[in-house]
Design an enzyme around this catalytic site. Structure first.
Site, PDB file in Angstrom:
ATOM      1  N   SER A 283     -29.449 -13.135  33.615  1.00 55.20           N
ATOM      2  CA  SER A 283     -29.915 -13.289  35.324  1.00 55.20           C
ATOM      3  C   SER A 283     -28.890 -12.515  35.989  1.00 55.20           C
ATOM      4  O   SER A 283     -27.829 -13.468  36.434  1.00 55.20           O
ATOM      5  CB  SER A 283     -29.801 -14.893  35.057  1.00 55.20           C
TER       6      SER A 283
ATOM      7  N   LYS B 219     -23.032  -8.514  24.404  1.00 56.13           N
ATOM      8  CA  LYS B 219     -24.152  -7.467  25.320  1.00 56.13           C
ATOM      9  C   LYS B 219     -23.439  -6.381  25.933  1.00 56.13           C
ATOM     10  O   LYS B 219     -23.576  -5.473  26.366  1.00 56.13           O
ATOM     11  CB  LYS B 219     -25.408  -8.100  25.666  1.00 56.13           C
TER      12      LYS B 219
END
Length: 336
Positions: A136, A189
């Protein structure tokens, strides 16, 4: 309609504010930095984080944290991860009880190895927490491009309540009970994205990027499961989904910083040029410590730490370190 207070006035905070405003909720954005809010008041936008995106006038801007806590049904913690603890401390000192807080910051605290939600619960013991994460980028959320995320909470009803608040025709939210797994996926990540950026800076191609993403999620999942997260989470939106978008997009500050380091800049020079908090730099040491604590081999994370913090180690050496390791089976638990 819900009353929603958002702590932070950066790109992600404002993207969520615009999403919730579009859903007809009453939104107030708080920042400790008055100059940041004054600039938005004057220009109608955050020119550094979301240039060209006009902030709706219905969104209230405030410097009063106690009023934010008192007058809203939920609060969203959207400050950068290094400032979550100090903001939570300040929020606790307002004296407002029974707060409902949704963490959207991504990171692992160096030293304590706490996730952001764990920090919030530590500093505000009587609050109810949840986490929202997934692929996002604020630049796209603020322009209402179709996006999917996952909200995690120990309380199922709270997760469903948040799903209802956020859901729209352009922002789809799933629910999960695996708060820890969601937070670890969203934090780790960023470290892998630094590696992906370094590979780009070194001039490597799609094969290299695919290898880093694939082996990167393997490292994240192994550590996450060892810590108590659920394997399915790491192959969902907050795991492989967030990893793909962060490794592949120029919206990603972690990838951009990695590119600069691959081109020969130091970590400090890269962070200064990106002009925003590079979350992966703050999570990298913690990720390495967690890999040792839980005895999980994480060669990409280890290599990223050397690139970041070993002045005698150049990014060009990283390829050999990873490619020339001892040959291995891809999946240890798969019988012949």
């Amino acid at each position: 309609m819900a009353n929603v207070g958002i702590m932070g006035a950066g790109g992600w905070a404002l993207g969520l504010a615009m999403t919730l405003n579009r859903n007809n909720h009453k939104v107030t954005v708080w920042s400790k930095v008055k100059a940041e809010l004054d600039a938005i008041r004057e220009t109608g936008q955050n020119e550094r984080s979301l240039p060209g995106v006009m902030i709706p006038k219905e969104i209230v801007l405030s410097e009063d944290l106690k009023a934010l806590a008192e007058n809203n049904d939920i609060l969203i913690m959207a400050v950068a991860s290094p400032y979550v603890r100090s903001t939570a401390k300040e929020l606790y000192l307002t004296g407002v009880k029974n707060l409902k807080i949704v963490n959207v910051a991504k990171g692992i605290e160096e030293g304590t190895l706490r996730t952001m939600t764990q920090i919030i619960e530590e500093e505000i013991p009587d609050c109810k927490t949840a986490v929202l994460s997934g692929p996002s980028h604020a630049e796209e959320v603020s322009r209402f491009l179709p996006t999917t995320c996952v909200v995690g909470a120990a309380d199922k009803d709270f997760a469903l309540y948040l799903q209802d608040i956020f859901n729209s025709d352009v922002f789809r939210v799933y629910t999960s009970p695996d708060v820890l797994g969601i937070e670890l996926g969203g934090s780790l990540k960023n470290v892998i994205a630094l590696a992906a950026g370094v590979a780009d800076g070194l001039g490597y191609g799609d094969n290299t990027k695919a290898a880093l993403i694939t082996r990167g999620i393997h490292e994240i999942a192994r550590l996450g499961v060892a810590m108590g997260g659920k394997l399915q989470t790491f192959y969902g939106l907050s795991g492989i989904g967030d990893l793909i978008v962060t490794c592949a997009s120029m919206h990603s500050r972690n990838r951009r910083a990695g590119i600069l380091m691959g081109q020969g800049k130091t970590m400090e020079e890269a962070m200064a040029e990106v002009h925003m908090v590079v979350e992966g730099v703050y999570s990298a040491k913690a990720a390495a410590e967690l890999s040792e604590k839980y005895n999980v081999e994480m060669p990409i994370v280890k290599t990223v730490n050397q690139i970041l913090f070993d002045k005698d180690f150049s990014a060009s050496k990283s390829t050999g370190m990873l490619m020339e390791r001892t040959a291995k089976v891809e999946n240890l638990d798969m019988p012949w």
